[in-house]
Design a protein around this motif. Structure first.
Motif, PDB file in Angstrom:
ATOM      1  N   ARG A 171       0.415   8.843   4.803  1.00  0.00           N
ATOM      2  CA  ARG A 171      -0.887   9.358   5.082  1.00  0.00           C
ATOM      3  C   ARG A 171      -1.822   8.220   6.521  1.00  0.00           C
ATOM      4  O   ARG A 171      -2.385   8.838   6.679  1.00  0.00           O
ATOM      5  CB  ARG A 171      -1.958   9.219   3.813  1.00  0.00           C
ATOM      6  N   THR A 172      -0.570   7.344   5.593  1.00  0.00           N
ATOM      7  CA  THR A 172      -1.264   5.832   7.339  1.00  0.00           C
ATOM      8  C   THR A 172      -1.006   7.271   8.290  1.00  0.00           C
ATOM      9  O   THR A 172      -1.587   6.912   9.650  1.00  0.00           O
ATOM     10  CB  THR A 172      -0.468   5.218   6.386  1.00  0.00           C
ATOM     11  N   ASP A 219      -1.466   4.881  -2.295  1.00  0.00           N
ATOM     12  CA  ASP A 219      -1.551   5.447  -0.737  1.00  0.00           C
ATOM     13  C   ASP A 219      -0.517   6.708  -1.233  1.00  0.00           C
ATOM     14  O   ASP A 219      -0.171   7.743   0.267  1.00  0.00           O
ATOM     15  CB  ASP A 219      -0.795   4.562   0.155  1.00  0.00           C
ATOM     16  N   ALA A 264      -5.880  -1.029  -3.550  1.00  0.00           N
ATOM     17  CA  ALA A 264      -6.438  -1.465  -2.288  1.00  0.00           C
ATOM     18  C   ALA A 264      -6.542  -2.752  -1.931  1.00  0.00           C
ATOM     19  O   ALA A 264      -5.985  -3.699  -1.528  1.00  0.00           O
ATOM     20  CB  ALA A 264      -6.617  -0.002  -1.783  1.00  0.00           C
ATOM     21  N   LEU A 295      -7.977   7.200   2.161  1.00  0.00           N
ATOM     22  CA  LEU A 295      -7.879   6.269   2.123  1.00  0.00           C
ATOM     23  C   LEU A 295      -8.749   5.336   1.102  1.00  0.00           C
ATOM     24  O   LEU A 295      -9.367   4.618   2.246  1.00  0.00           O
ATOM     25  CB  LEU A 295      -6.457   5.744   2.671  1.00  0.00           C
ATOM     26  N   SER A 296      -7.828   4.695   0.256  1.00  0.00           N
ATOM     27  CA  SER A 296      -8.745   3.898  -0.680  1.00  0.00           C
ATOM     28  C   SER A 296      -9.090   2.547  -0.658  1.00  0.00           C
ATOM     29  O   SER A 296      -8.044   1.870   0.528  1.00  0.00           O
ATOM     30  CB  SER A 296      -7.784   3.586  -2.171  1.00  0.00           C
ATOM     31  N   THR A 297     -10.155   1.782  -0.049  1.00  0.00           N
ATOM     32  CA  THR A 297     -10.189   0.864   0.221  1.00  0.00           C
ATOM     33  C   THR A 297     -10.467  -0.352  -1.082  1.00  0.00           C
ATOM     34  O   THR A 297     -11.671  -1.508  -0.858  1.00  0.00           O
ATOM     35  CB  THR A 297     -11.265   0.238   1.243  1.00  0.00           C
ATOM     36  N   ARG A 322      -9.567   3.159   7.242  1.00  0.00           N
ATOM     37  CA  ARG A 322      -8.680   3.502   5.815  1.00  0.00           C
ATOM     38  C   ARG A 322      -9.393   5.416   5.467  1.00  0.00           C
ATOM     39  O   ARG A 322      -9.379   5.860   4.801  1.00  0.00           O
ATOM     40  CB  ARG A 322      -8.459   2.854   5.081  1.00  0.00           C
ATOM     41  N   TRP A 340       4.046   6.008   3.061  1.00  0.00           N
ATOM     42  CA  TRP A 340       3.492   6.169   4.057  1.00  0.00           C
ATOM     43  C   TRP A 340       2.919   7.404   5.368  1.00  0.00           C
ATOM     44  O   TRP A 340       2.157   6.719   5.752  1.00  0.00           O
ATOM     45  CB  TRP A 340       3.760   5.294   5.712  1.00  0.00           C
ATOM     46  N   LEU A 397       1.530  -1.073  -0.154  1.00  0.00           N
ATOM     47  CA  LEU A 397       0.207   0.161   0.173  1.00  0.00           C
ATOM     48  C   LEU A 397       0.969   1.172  -0.032  1.00  0.00           C
ATOM     49  O   LEU A 397       0.297   2.627  -0.527  1.00  0.00           O
ATOM     50  CB  LEU A 397      -0.822   0.045   1.534  1.00  0.00           C
ATOM     51  N   TRP A 398       1.500   0.849   0.883  1.00  0.00           N
ATOM     52  CA  TRP A 398       3.222   2.386   0.937  1.00  0.00           C
ATOM     53  C   TRP A 398       3.694   2.078  -0.142  1.00  0.00           C
ATOM     54  O   TRP A 398       5.426   3.492  -0.685  1.00  0.00           O
ATOM     55  CB  TRP A 398       3.407   2.521   2.164  1.00  0.00           C
TER      56      TRP A 398
END
Ligand SMILES: [Zn+2]
Length: 365
Positions: free
Chosen positions: A320-321, A314, A354, A348-350, A341, A318, A307-308
């Motif tokens: 945004r996490t 994202d 993602a 943040l996309s799911t 998320r 990282w 994701l990162w």
């Protein structure tokens, strides 16, 4: 961040009467270590100790006690230092002291009860009237692991993604940062964990500093606790735990996050043990020997890293996490992915890429 940019702050004001230039001790601080990341041969490597605290001590008049004359941080460009004192005449005695700490932001101490980091001093110079270059100053071998940890923690600090202050997270302001403390006892065997709920120190022993992944994994536990503002999920069924094996959703989330911290900071996709062996996080739906789902820390850690990733959904990092974690703590990966998320701004996309990432790592929601 400000404090880390200073390299040599005289504690005493220059004397107006003396036109003489300051007396300086310069050089570069370095340490030897065995490089577990290079494989089981663990070759010896010499590295600069960057952002490490130094102090200049000396006598300013004959027979006086040695006192602190200046302090600062070694440079990021090779552990350099230039410690100066404005003297009105020759200094009877002068030496450097180096400490395994970086400002008040992190430190490495010998045991849980220590109030001070490891330190050593250079040989006394006497009757010093002009500046001296000490060349490369090596950390004494019995304690060099402390500076290996000190220097490695720079890598995490530089990627902490906190634009609000020089502290580890946005929960604290400059001047009131929480300090990351690592206990390292070269003679101990008990170590390799974060002492949550007690000292909250990272505990290392023996040759553990040889593995930068291990150092950063344990620091990653501390960072998650910091991002959650001194909260941490209640972790079950986590002792022991394995990268490729099912444990629990809370164990896989916290251990997977710590694994991902180390790999993200070091820019790879694996965990390296202190003996130089390593374990790849690469896994798919049919990878032999891997359990499936979000109770497996390697499934969680690899999902986070993807994701990162630079080409991930994202934004290539990282950050945004990290920001999301400062205002929305997750108990496990399911909560992080499905519930939390979407609360990031922008969300943040799911779905899409993602969702494909976590599905490829057998996490099916
Ligand atoms: Zn762990």
């Amino acid at each position: 961040m400000l404090g880390l940019l200073l390299s040599g702050t005289p504690l005493a004001a220059p004397r107006a009467s003396a036109a003489a230039s300051p007396v300086c001790l310069s050089g570069a601080l370095a340490f030897d270590h065995r490089d577990a990341e290079a494989g089981t041969a663990k070759p010896w490597v010499t590295s600069p100790a960057r952002n490490a605290n130094w102090e200049l001590w000396g006598q300013t008049s004959p027979g006086s006690a040695s006192r602190l004359l200046a302090s600062g941080l070694t440079g990021v460009d090779g552990g350099t230092f230039n410690a100066c004192y404005q003297a009105s005449g020759p200094l009877p005695e002068l030496h450097m002291k180096f400490l395994s700490a970086s400002t008040q932001t992190w430190r490495v101490i010998p045991d849980r009860r220590s109030a001070t980091p490891y330190s050593f001093t250079t040989a006394s110079l006497t009757d010093v009237a002009t500046s001296r270059n000490l060349g490369t100053v090596k950390v004494p071998s019995p304690i060099q692991g402390a500076w290996n940890v000190e220097d490695t923690l720079n890598l995490l600090y530089w990627k902490r993604s906190n634009p609000d202050s020089g502290c580890w997270t946005s929960h604290q302001a400059n001047g009131a940062c929480d300090q990351l403390t690592v206990v390292w006892d070269p003679g101990a065997s008990d170590g390799g964990y974060w002492d949550y709920g007690n000292t909250n120190y990272v505990i290392l022993a023996g040759d553990m500093p040889d593995s930068h992944h291990l150092v950063l994994h344990e620091a990653g536990h501390w960072l998650q606790w910091q991002l959650y503002n001194h909260w941490f999920p209640r972790v079950t069924n986590c002792n022991p735990h394995y990268i490729n094996r099912s444990s629990s959703t809370t164990c896989a989330w916290t251990e997977g996050f710590a694994d991902a911290v180390a790999a993200y900071v070091l820019g790879d996709y694996r965990f390296v043990y202190p003996d130089g062996t390593s374990y790849s996080f690469a896994n798919g739906r049919s990878t032999p020997g891997w359990d499936a789902g979000d109770t497996v820390q390697g499934r969680v850690g690899s999902s986070l890293l993807d994701l990162w990733a630079a080409n991930g959904p994202d934004g290539g990092a990282w950050s945004r996490t990290i920001r999301l974690m400062t205002y929305n703590a997750s108990t496990d990966f399911r909560e992080y992915f499905l519930t939390d998320r979407p609360t990031a701004s922008p969300p943040l996309s799911t779905t899409g890429t993602a969702r494909s990432i976590i599905t490829s790592h057998t996490i099916d929601y």
